[in-house]
Design an enzyme around this catalytic site. Structure first.
Site, PDB file in Angstrom:
ATOM      1  N   ARG A  53      29.826 -14.469-123.708  1.00 45.86           N
ATOM      2  CA  ARG A  53      29.229 -13.641-122.639  1.00 45.86           C
ATOM      3  C   ARG A  53      29.031 -14.461-121.361  1.00 45.86           C
ATOM      4  NH1 ARG A  53      30.469 -11.256-126.236  1.00 45.86           N
ATOM      5  NH2 ARG A  53      29.321  -9.758-127.509  1.00 45.86           N
ATOM      6  N   SER A 106      22.645  -5.039-125.803  1.00 42.94           N
ATOM      7  CA  SER A 106      21.919  -6.191-126.368  1.00 42.94           C
ATOM      8  C   SER A 106      21.121  -6.862-125.263  1.00 42.94           C
ATOM      9  CB  SER A 106      22.899  -7.215-126.939  1.00 42.94           C
ATOM     10  OG  SER A 106      23.738  -6.589-127.855  1.00 42.94           O
ATOM     11  N   GLU A 137      20.759 -11.635-122.441  1.00 43.52           N
ATOM     12  CA  GLU A 137      22.161 -11.360-122.098  1.00 43.52           C
ATOM     13  C   GLU A 137      22.197 -10.514-120.821  1.00 43.52           C
ATOM     14  OE1 GLU A 137      24.704 -10.037-125.342  1.00 43.52           O
ATOM     15  OE2 GLU A 137      25.807  -8.747-123.961  1.00 43.52           O
TER      16      GLU A 137
HETATM   17  C1  FAD Z   1      24.625   0.892-124.983  1.00 46.54           C
HETATM   18  C2  FAD Z   1      25.256  -0.399-124.513  1.00 46.54           C
HETATM   19  C3  FAD Z   1      26.095  -1.102-125.369  1.00 46.54           C
HETATM   20  C4  FAD Z   1      26.693  -2.306-124.951  1.00 46.54           C
HETATM   21  N1  FAD Z   1      27.520  -2.963-125.815  1.00 46.54           N
HETATM   22  C5  FAD Z   1      28.102  -4.121-125.436  1.00 46.54           C
HETATM   23  C6  FAD Z   1      28.988  -4.823-126.316  1.00 46.54           C
HETATM   24  O1  FAD Z   1      29.272  -4.392-127.433  1.00 46.54           O
HETATM   25  N2  FAD Z   1      29.516  -5.986-125.886  1.00 46.54           N
HETATM   26  C7  FAD Z   1      29.251  -6.498-124.649  1.00 46.54           C
HETATM   27  O2  FAD Z   1      29.782  -7.569-124.321  1.00 46.54           O
HETATM   28  N3  FAD Z   1      28.431  -5.852-123.789  1.00 46.54           N
HETATM   29  C8  FAD Z   1      27.853  -4.682-124.147  1.00 46.54           C
HETATM   30  N4  FAD Z   1      27.006  -4.027-123.288  1.00 46.54           N
HETATM   31  C9  FAD Z   1      26.692  -4.625-121.980  1.00 46.54           C
HETATM   32  C10 FAD Z   1      27.565  -4.106-120.805  1.00 46.54           C
HETATM   33  O3  FAD Z   1      28.205  -2.921-121.163  1.00 46.54           O
HETATM   34  C11 FAD Z   1      28.620  -5.137-120.382  1.00 46.54           C
HETATM   35  O4  FAD Z   1      28.004  -6.331-119.980  1.00 46.54           O
HETATM   36  C12 FAD Z   1      29.492  -4.605-119.231  1.00 46.54           C
HETATM   37  O5  FAD Z   1      30.576  -5.476-118.983  1.00 46.54           O
HETATM   38  C13 FAD Z   1      28.727  -4.420-117.926  1.00 46.54           C
HETATM   39  O6  FAD Z   1      29.573  -3.701-117.063  1.00 46.54           O
HETATM   40  P1  FAD Z   1      29.044  -2.997-115.756  1.00 46.54           P
HETATM   41  O7  FAD Z   1      30.231  -2.520-114.998  1.00 46.54           O
HETATM   42  O8  FAD Z   1      28.041  -1.980-116.101  1.00 46.54           O
HETATM   43  O9  FAD Z   1      28.389  -4.239-115.006  1.00 46.54           O
HETATM   44  P2  FAD Z   1      26.993  -4.363-114.240  1.00 46.54           P
HETATM   45  O10 FAD Z   1      25.888  -4.198-115.213  1.00 46.54           O
HETATM   46  O11 FAD Z   1      26.990  -3.489-113.049  1.00 46.54           O
HETATM   47  O12 FAD Z   1      27.066  -5.891-113.795  1.00 46.54           O
HETATM   48  C14 FAD Z   1      27.054  -6.916-114.759  1.00 46.54           C
HETATM   49  C15 FAD Z   1      27.297  -8.264-114.068  1.00 46.54           C
HETATM   50  O13 FAD Z   1      28.619  -8.316-113.547  1.00 46.54           O
HETATM   51  C16 FAD Z   1      28.600  -8.561-112.128  1.00 46.54           C
HETATM   52  N5  FAD Z   1      29.692  -7.754-111.561  1.00 46.54           N
HETATM   53  C17 FAD Z   1      29.923  -6.440-111.779  1.00 46.54           C
HETATM   54  N6  FAD Z   1      31.069  -6.061-111.167  1.00 46.54           N
HETATM   55  C18 FAD Z   1      31.549  -7.161-110.530  1.00 46.54           C
HETATM   56  C19 FAD Z   1      32.700  -7.419-109.712  1.00 46.54           C
HETATM   57  N7  FAD Z   1      33.609  -6.473-109.420  1.00 46.54           N
HETATM   58  N8  FAD Z   1      32.861  -8.671-109.215  1.00 46.54           N
HETATM   59  C20 FAD Z   1      31.961  -9.652-109.485  1.00 46.54           C
HETATM   60  N9  FAD Z   1      30.868  -9.470-110.254  1.00 46.54           N
HETATM   61  C21 FAD Z   1      30.667  -8.245-110.777  1.00 46.54           C
HETATM   62  C22 FAD Z   1      27.215  -8.117-111.675  1.00 46.54           C
HETATM   63  O14 FAD Z   1      26.816  -8.796-110.506  1.00 46.54           O
HETATM   64  C23 FAD Z   1      26.372  -8.501-112.879  1.00 46.54           C
HETATM   65  O15 FAD Z   1      26.074  -9.877-112.838  1.00 46.54           O
HETATM   66  C24 FAD Z   1      26.425  -2.817-123.658  1.00 46.54           C
HETATM   67  C25 FAD Z   1      25.584  -2.089-122.791  1.00 46.54           C
HETATM   68  C26 FAD Z   1      25.010  -0.890-123.209  1.00 46.54           C
HETATM   69  C27 FAD Z   1      24.130  -0.123-122.260  1.00 46.54           C
END
Ligand code: FAD
Length: 336
Positions: A164, A234, A330
């Site tokens: 991660r 998580s 995380e």
């Molecule tokens: C119900 C649930 C289940 C999940 N299950 C998992 C799982 O199984 N495995 C897992 O790894 N994660 C899981 N996650 C966590 C999450 O889905 C991941 O971390 C996902 O990649 C976040 O994506 P996002 O677009 O929502 O990012 P955001 O939450 O909007 O941002 C996350 C981070 O990425 C940065 N960021 C976003 N976009 C960019 C970009 N274009 N350029 C530079 N930086 C950027 C942001 O600044 C921030 O630091 C889960 C979340 C939920 C709510």
């Protein structure tokens, strides 16, 4: 291009706790991104990127600009005998990309089905599930480097990927991911080593669709659906401890689960540590340790960021007192 002042992020993040930003901007291409970055009203303000907001917790109003990519194209780039390259824009919903791969008989992404969020963040977070991480299928990440003020294409080996983790997390406001290129296999191959997937090995008619369906069903039964119950997945990372520390714990807790983590290190599931600390269902205000999976903190309806942070600290302290392990989040906590 979109640029809005005093934007409410509450509905844009999956935790659904009240959150505000002074500025919120969306861009569809590099020209729009540069126009946003050069806007005189935004000079000198802090800056961050967001995608689907599924791994973010804002603890106070963000006094800067939150930038979100809005381009959503997926392009087949080319293939050799064994692999196909696919480029996805940062704003593509992650699971749409996984579905695209499955629909096109491309192997490698299926275990990452149904993870919330967008492609850009998946390359920052190195998302992972069921024995696969984004880095296993990424070949290159196209970014805008706001320090050098130019676009760069980084090979996967330059992205500093870990559990991660990535180089992008060390420079949170410097790199904006524009698109990601993946290398997927066109030869049938599955990764079914993770517990609940093992039984699929016996399936004579196994297909990518079946693996995806199974994973979606497992995830729906274990994890809260952000549409009905806020969370960021998580909340804690699974800690990695020394073998000596693990052996000492094993003497006291014979059933402690573990996974090898290389060079005399052991990974212990944070969910187990939290549950064994008696924290299942424990709540502070509207924030609660999820009863079906203790690794998750949920918003039961009216949680504030302060509730979530107080609960997170309580979990950290309780687990530390019992196991001498400091859990680290995380979730990206902004403003703490
Ligand atoms: C119900 C649930 C289940 C999940 N299950 C998992 C799982 O199984 N495995 C897992 O790894 N994660 C899981 N996650 C966590 C999450 O889905 C991941 O971390 C996902 O990649 C976040 O994506 P996002 O677009 O929502 O990012 P955001 O939450 O909007 O941002 C996350 C981070 O990425 C940065 N960021 C976003 N976009 C960019 C970009 N274009 N350029 C530079 N930086 C950027 C942001 O600044 C921030 O630091 C889960 C979340 C939920 C709510």
């Amino acid at each position: 291009m979109k640029l809005l002042r005093d934007f409410d992020l509450t509905a844009t993040t999956t935790f659904h706790v009240p959150a505000l930003t002074r500025w919120y901007g969306e861009f569809e291409n590099i020209e729009q991104l540069c126009a946003l970055l050069e806007d005189p009203r935004l000079q000198g303000l802090p800056r961050m990127c967001m995608g689907g907001g599924s791994n973010l917790l804002f603890v106070k109003p963000y006094e800067g600009i939150v930038i979100r990519p809005a381009s959503r194209d997926i392009t087949l780039l080319g293939s050799d005998n064994e692999t196909v390259s696919v480029k996805a824009d940062a704003g593509v919903v992650w699971d749409d990309f996984v579905k695209f791969c499955v629909d096109n008989d491309l192997f490698g992404a299926e275990n990452l089905s149904y993870i919330p969020g967008e492609v850009g963040a998946s390359a920052v977070q190195n998302v992972g599930a069921y024995g696969v991480e984004a880095k296993d299928i990424i070949s290159a990440v196209h970014v805008y480097d706001t320090t050098d003020r130019r676009q760069k294409v980084l090979d996967v080996t330059d992205c500093g990927y870990g559990y991660r983790d990535s180089m992008f997390k060390k420079f949170p406001s410097r790199y904006i991911v524009l698109d990601v290129t993946y290398r997927l296999s066109c030869k049938e191959s599955y990764n079914l080593e993770y517990g609940p997937l093992k039984e699929l090995k016996e399936d004579a008619d196994l297909s990518l669709r079946k693996v995806r369906e199974r994973i979606i069903n497992i995830r729906k039964s274990k994890l809260p659906d952000p549409e009905y119950m806020g969370s960021a997945g998580s909340f804690f990372k699974n800690p990695v401890i020394t073998l000596k520390h693990f052996n000492a714990l094993k003497e006291r807790y014979a059933d402690i689960p573990s996974y090898p983590a290389g060079q005399g290190m052991i990974k212990v599931p944070a969910g187990w540590l939290i549950e064994r600390s008696g924290l299942k269902g424990v709540a502070v205000g509207g924030a609660q340790v999820y009863t079906r999976q203790c690794l998750v903190i949920v918003n039961t309806g009216n949680a504030t960021a302060d509730d979530v942070v107080a609960l997170y600290r309580h979990v950290q302290d309780t687990v530390s007192d019992k196991f001498d392990i400091l859990l680290s989040p995380e979730v990206n906590i902004i403003g703490l």
